[in-house]
Scaffold this active site. Structure first.
Site, PDB file in Angstrom:
ATOM      1  N   CYS A  89       0.877  -1.162   0.000  1.00  0.00           N
ATOM      2  CA  CYS A  89       0.000   0.000   0.000  1.00  0.00           C
ATOM      3  C   CYS A  89       0.925   1.224   0.000  1.00  0.00           C
ATOM      4  CB  CYS A  89      -0.861  -0.020   1.259  1.00  0.00           C
ATOM      5  SG  CYS A  89      -2.130   1.230   1.275  1.00  0.00           S
ATOM      6  N   HIS A 214      -8.288   4.432   0.853  1.00  0.00           N
ATOM      7  CA  HIS A 214      -7.636   4.762  -0.412  1.00  0.00           C
ATOM      8  C   HIS A 214      -8.331   5.949  -1.072  1.00  0.00           C
ATOM      9  CE1 HIS A 214      -5.805   0.467  -0.757  1.00  0.00           C
ATOM     10  NE2 HIS A 214      -5.245   1.214   0.170  1.00  0.00           N
ATOM     11  N   PRO A 386      -0.151  11.427   3.730  1.00  0.00           N
ATOM     12  CA  PRO A 386      -1.526  11.899   3.667  1.00  0.00           C
ATOM     13  C   PRO A 386      -1.973  12.344   5.055  1.00  0.00           C
ATOM     14  CG  PRO A 386      -1.480   9.504   3.736  1.00  0.00           C
ATOM     15  CD  PRO A 386      -0.043   9.952   3.722  1.00  0.00           C
ATOM     16  N   HIS A 411       2.938   7.156   8.473  1.00  0.00           N
ATOM     17  CA  HIS A 411       2.414   7.060   7.105  1.00  0.00           C
ATOM     18  C   HIS A 411       1.177   7.922   6.928  1.00  0.00           C
ATOM     19  CE1 HIS A 411      -0.696   4.640   8.826  1.00  0.00           C
ATOM     20  NE2 HIS A 411      -1.142   4.184   7.680  1.00  0.00           N
TER      21      HIS A 411
END
Length: 492
Positions: A89, A214, A386, A411
């Site tokens: 991912c 996502h 993100p 992350h």
DNA sequence: ATGTCC
């Protein structure tokens, strides 16, 4: 379980007499968000066979076996759990030459959303793309992507610039013996078995977003107004005040299938041999390097990882084509593609070591030996984090201090409310209005509540933790203009 | 995260 503070944004979590403690990164406010199970998972991981180091990042929360937001290092064993179900991912960032003004009207942004959604499906099981037949992914091309990753041949066949391979943390992953042939052999064996059927449908997911967290997001780049950040941004290829596109996706059904197969196979071996699970947790199954089990896992991880790589690069090419349809002449180039669910072989304490990053991002600073042959030798590579559409996302670069965290950072923001709790406690209208108020468009009629910014930790506090711990500094903030997300759960 | 139970 008591964490012992060692600095403004660092702590240690003792793991018993025979083990070095888990290293924890996060301010006191952030560490207060770690629940008992998350800490227990960190200790289980630290005391598991062959593990030499565990790092807990500020976005840590409970995961499968090991926390999401942790690093597990082992020179002798591989651990499928601390890689996870969504093998490789990752995040990718496409920089366009469009000034921010180009996406100022809602009409243009609506057109872009439609153009992107036509080319790139989202969500469970979907993979059929609206593309010419000549570019349809057949079984042969799908198999090549899985075995070769972003090879020139695969990229050329998909109409992706071959130069983008240089902008990948890893453009390809080889098999356990460092060969492509072992992957071809392994894939052949998998396709003989029933566990890996419907191959044609699976590989057609190439060029699709998943569901859950996502997303694809149109951004305006705000480079941090400091000389060093500006110089780094230039090397990264970031353009201040211009439009970029951030994507978060993984290896789709293919990676999930491979990971599930490995968990089942290894559990069966453990049960057959009567080997205890670390911390009594089946998700911490593992295999010593050099065994057939470890070889099979490394091969399967590589097959899934290669699929994820080509998936991301194709998504970026399709996004660029969507922009070109709506705004003819748009130019775009890949800034970077970097994973947060992968095991990589790196040198740790002068020893080749498998560094498992589960919801953690590699962070090599300027001068790191592994960056020598890359465009980022003198700066460190881009770190793509993100946050959430309203707080923004961040491009960072590692500092020397990243050595302390096994050259890793978080992350993203990390989940604050569990999905169930978010759906129960958050108000749909408040969530949707918050997007309208911020002038951020989405493809969702109703934004999924379990993905609302309020379901995640305070991103600015997470970034403060990273900077205060001396792991990385911010190069640019990305301001969302529209979001593409799977909304199947939001429709009623 | 995920052909959300082969």
């Amino acid at each position: 379980m008591e964490m012992i503070e060692t600095g403004e944004a660092t702590a240690i979590l003792p793991a018993g007499n025979h083990h070095s403690p888990v290293k924890v990164f996060g301010t006191e406010a952030i560490r207060a968000t770690f629940d008992e199970l998350c800490l227990q998972q960190a200790i289980n991981s630290r005391t598991a066979p062959g593990v030499t180091q565990v790092v807990l990042n500020p976005d840590a929360h409970c995961g499968y076996g090991a926390p999401i937001g942790c690093v597990l290092a082992s020179p002798t064993h591989v651990y499928p759990g601390p890689v996870g179900y969504d093998i490789k991912c990752s995040m990718s960032l496409l920089q366009t030459d469009l000034p921010a003004d180009a996406v100022s009207t809602r009409e243009i942004r609506r057109e872009l959303i439609h153009a992107i959604c036509r080319r790139i499906p989202t969500g469970m099981g979907k993979g059929a793309r609206d593309v010419p037949k000549s570019r349809k992914v057949d079984e042969k091309l799908g198999a090549a992507a899985m075995c070769e990753g972003a090879s020139s041949d695969v990229l050329a066949k998909l109409g992706i610039p071959t130069s983008w391979a240089e902008r990948c943390e890893d453009a390809f992953h080889r098999g356990h013996d460092d060969s492509v042939d072992s992957l071809r052999q392994r894939l052949y064996e998998l396709r003989q078995g029933r566990v890996f059927n419907k191959f044609r449908e699976r590989v057609q997911q190439l060029g699709s977003y998943g569901g859950g967290n996502h997303f694809g997001e149109c951004e305006v780049v705000d480079v941090v107004d400091q000389p060093e950040a500006r110089a780094t941004a230039e090397v990264f290829g970031l353009r201040d005040g211009h439009v970029a596109f951030l994507s978060h996706c993984g290896s789709r059904g293919i990676g999930h299938r491979l990971a599930t197969g490995q968990f089942r196979a290894l559990e069966a071996k453990f049960d057959q041999w009567g080997i205890p699970y670390p911390g009594n947790d089946k998700q911490l199954v593992h295999a010593p390097l050099g065994t057939p089990e470890a070889d099979a896992y490394l091969d399967d991880m590589a097959l899934g990882a290669n699929f994820a790589t080509v998936n991301h690069l194709l998504i970026n090419q399709l996004v660029l084509e969507a922009f070109q349809e709506v705004i003819p002449g748009t130019q775009g180039t890949l800034v970077y593609f970097i994973s947060h669910n992968i095991a990589r072989q790196e040198i740790v304490d002068n020893r080749p070591t498998w560094v498992h990053r589960k919801g953690a991002t590699r962070a090599f600073p300027a001068g790191h030996h592994a960056l020598r042959q890359t465009p980022f030798a003198d700066t460190g590579h881009p770190i793509l984090l993100p946050g959430n559409p309203q707080a923004g996302s961040s491009v960072m670069v590692a500092s020397e201090g990243a050595r302390e965290s096994c050259y890793s950072v978080n992350h993203g923001a990390g989940r604050m409310l569990g999905r169930r709790r978010a759906i129960k406690e958050l108000d749909q209208k408040t969530v949707d209005d918050s997007f309208t108020d911020a002038d951020i468009l989405t493809n969702c009629r109703r934004y999924p509540k379990d993905e609302a910014p309020a379901a995640y930790k305070d991103f600015d506090e997470v970034l403060r933790s990273v900077e205060k711990a001396g792991l990385a500094t911010e190069v640019a903030r990305l301001r969302a203009r529209f979001v593409i997300k799977d909304a199947s759960d939001a429709d009623d």
